[in-house]
Scaffold this active site. Sequence first.
Site: not given
Ligand code: PLP
Length: 398
Positions: A94, A116, A382
């Site tokens: 993020k 948000e 992620s």
């Molecule tokens: C660690 C992590 N992965 C994935 C996501 C999903 O978000 P996005 O689809 O925008 O990558 C989030 C959302 O808070 C997250 O914290």
Amino acid sequence: MTKNMENYNVNEKGYYGEFGGAYIPEMLYPNVEELRQNYLKVMAEPEFQKEFNQLLKDYVGRPSPLYFAKRLSEKYNTKVYLKREDLNHTGAHKINNTIGQILMAKRLGKRRIIAETGAGQHGVATATVCALMGLECIVYMGEIDIARQAPNVARMKMLGATVIPALSGSRTLKDATNEAIRDWINNPVNTHYIIGSAIGPHPYPDMVTKFQSVISEEIKWQLKEHEGRENPDYVVACIGGGSNAAGTYYHFLHEKDVNIIAVEAAGLGVDSGESAATSVLGKEGIIHGCKTLLMQTSDGQITEPYSISAGLDYPGVGPMHAHLCKTERAEFMAITDDDAMKAGLKLCELEGIIPAIESSHALAIFEQKTFKPDDVVVVSLSGRGDKDLENYIEYFKI
Ligand SMILES: Cc1ncc(COP(=O)(O)O)c(C=O)c1O
């Protein structure tokens, strides 16, 4: 899989195929239009790029490693690489986007930042960059998410942000987004809304995607170092709104030999009524300013989503992903809470890495799909699992 190599990027009208656009109330038009007219110009400025890249390097800690997961690869008899976004400052992908957007907000003369958040990762990343730049920060978060992501709420407060609970609907991400949009309508001049995913009215999905595209930019040269080739056979990412996925896919969208896998949250099961598998359950609709696939009743009311992971608990999906789904450029898979949690624990056991529950969804595909031994599969890890410890402990009675 049909791989129709059409344009998978946004067009000049703000659409990905039939999805996207800017469906906004009149009151928001000046804000969104100001951003639309300026974002590409600002992003192209050498000074902007210099500052952005410098912060990604020195503050976020990029490039994030591309790690060959040896034991995981042995278990599934294929070559698994993990793109370690979990090692970024604040613990997830993020921050790539919030660094970009805070620099954009400064260029546009904004002094007040709103955001948000679902899992709290985007809220923490926003509070962090606001502290870094000395700007006021207000984060909207569903009441349910505030309870299940308590460590991140504490982090945001320590970083000086005001966290405002969203009390309507399912009291999760969708409702927090509604509150943030309401705030923006009421504060049109001095406020920039840092949207945390590849969602919202044009130009947000494209701007967020471009800030996150550093992920696939790095994968290319890192894979070249590891494997002698830039393109993997598969790129895999979990999808809430779709920002880590958009960044992971971006430089491979038009590479025919790269297969794209998008992983959604099936919750308690796609047909259980407690799910967030938008590609299966969604129909075309409009949410938070864009036309996309959306979980809704036959008369167009948004269905409340459910997932154990707060970051995937969203009833829509970014318009780029709706287009990738419709054109079958990406293969969509849905993973249940149970399978995700088990995959998360498996990564701990095999690789010594505790993943965010969102990322665990992407890891769970190896139990469902067989890859060839020499396939190179790059999975976006992620985020890290620190924020989810309580959930893991409760789930496995650790
Ligand atoms: C660690 C992590 N992965 C994935 C996501 C999903 O978000 P996005 O689809 O925008 O990558 C989030 C959302 O808070 C997250 O914290």
